[in-house]
Design an enzyme around this catalytic site. Structure first.
Site: not given
Ligand code: CAA
Length: 304
Positions: A161, A182, A194, A232
């Site tokens: 990352s 990424h 990315e 990031n």
């Molecule tokens: N694995 C598989 N599926 C998942 C999951 C996981 N870990 N987490 C959630 N889901 C699925 C759920 O099963 C659900 O599927 P359906 O629509 O088919 O039912 C869908 O995603 C939506 O989940 P929820 O209804 O439980 O909750 P939500 O609508 O709040 O979505 C989320 C959850 C997708 C995590 C959303 O909150 C989100 O997009 N959050 C931001 C995540 C983000 O910004 N990630 C990037 C972080 S930075 C990074 O990763 C880079 C780094 O290098 C640090």
């Protein structure tokens, strides 16, 4: 059944920036007409938070569209291999229970992955995506070993990352066949990937990698080997600002998070997201930037 010609789809895409279902369909249609990458056998190193999602995502398209003949999922420790396999199985079982996959599709997906602690199983892979712990010394040693054991054509990709892709590429002994790929957490859901090139990266290798990202159903963006790449670099300082705001007592955790959800349309508030990404990961990224780029003004806010 094809509803639109590729030319029509291209014109529609050029004329709009919305992300409707139609556009999703259109993008998939368009990508199905683009050339495919030549990565057949895939290796995944590390089956933790990110690695298990990468292996699962690739296995899904391997089972459906035969993008990969096989996926070799490697962990050096049997305990971590087992937990990675369990994570994938649980995620796949959830999709079956939601009727998004049939049992036979789930079995086909799992059947595409060979789980192993034998690193030699990676020797004849075409692309290896590494997602091990963020430790440069460990990564350099791994790439030095892989550079000697894998066939000369194997392309290496790190899912780091924030670490330097260039330094890993140099350690591999094949820097022209080295890229960054990424992914974002949760990998199964987040559409963006990315793709990072260094000054050594062979343009054909880079293009193939971008095609591969498209083949596994993600959206690729291209970036140079700059600290934090695109997301990031913009996201982490934002998360840190939220922490500093909390520390100063400007607002509560709840109010900071809900503000960015309801006021800026973010799916998660910054403090929730920092926890979701991993506070240890945020700290690691931050400390790395401060140490490696002491003169970079953008990271001054991170000094603590
Ligand atoms: N694995 C598989 N599926 C998942 C999951 C996981 N870990 N987490 C959630 N889901 C699925 C759920 O099963 C659900 O599927 P359906 O629509 O088919 O039912 C869908 O995603 C939506 O989940 P929820 O209804 O439980 O909750 P939500 O609508 O709040 O979505 C989320 C959850 C997708 C995590 C959303 O909150 C989100 O997009 N959050 C931001 C995540 C983000 O910004 N990630 C990037 C972080 S930075 C990074 O990763 C880079 C780094 O290098 C640090």
């Amino acid at each position: 059944m094809t509803l639109f010609s590729a030319a029509t789809v291209r014109r529609l895409l050029a004329n709009t920036s919305s992300s409707s279902n139609f556009l999703h369909y259109a993008r998939r249609h368009l990508s199905s007409t683009t050339p495919v990458s030549n990565f057949d056998k895939l290796g995944c190193i590390g089956l933790g938070l990110m690695g298990h999602g990468i292996a699962q995502t690739a296995a899904m398209v391997a089972a459906k569209d035969n993008v990969h003949s096989s996926i070799i999922a490697f962990e050096s420790d049997q305990k971590f291999l087992d937990s990675g396999r369990d994570r994938i199985q649980k995620s796949v079982d959830k999709l079956v229970s939601k009727e998004k996959l049939t049992s036979s599709q789930a079995d086909a997906l799992m059947g595409k992955i060979t789980f192993t602690t034998d690193r030699d199983a990676l020797n004849d892979t075409d692309l290896i995506v590494e997602a091990i712990i963020e430790n440069m010394d460990l990564k350099k040693q791994l790439y030095s070993d892989l550079g000697q054991q894998c066939k000369p054509e194997t392309v290496f990709a790190s899912n780091t990352s924030s670490l330097s892709i260039t330094q890993m590429a140099e350690a591999s002994g094949r820097p022209e066949k080295f890229v960054g790929i990424h992914f974002f957490n949760p990998v199964q859901i987040m559409k963006l990937v990315e793709v990072i090139k260094t000054e050594y990266t062979d343009p054909t290798v880079f293009d193939n990698t971008v095609k591969w990202v498209d083949q596994i159903g993600k959206v690729a963006v291209k970036c140079g080997d700059t600290p934090g790449f695109i997301v990031n670099r913009l996201l982490v300082p934002n998360l840190i600002q939220a922490m500093l705001m909390l520390e100063r007592g400007d607002a509560t955790t709840h109010d900071i998070d809900i503000s960015m959800q309801l006021g800026a349309g973010n799916p998660m508030g910054p403090l929730h997201l920092a926890d979701y990404v991993g506070l240890d990961t945020c700290l690691f990224i931050m400390q790395g930037w401060v140490n490696d780029f002491p003169e970079e003004r953008a990271f001054v806010v991170l000094r603590c």
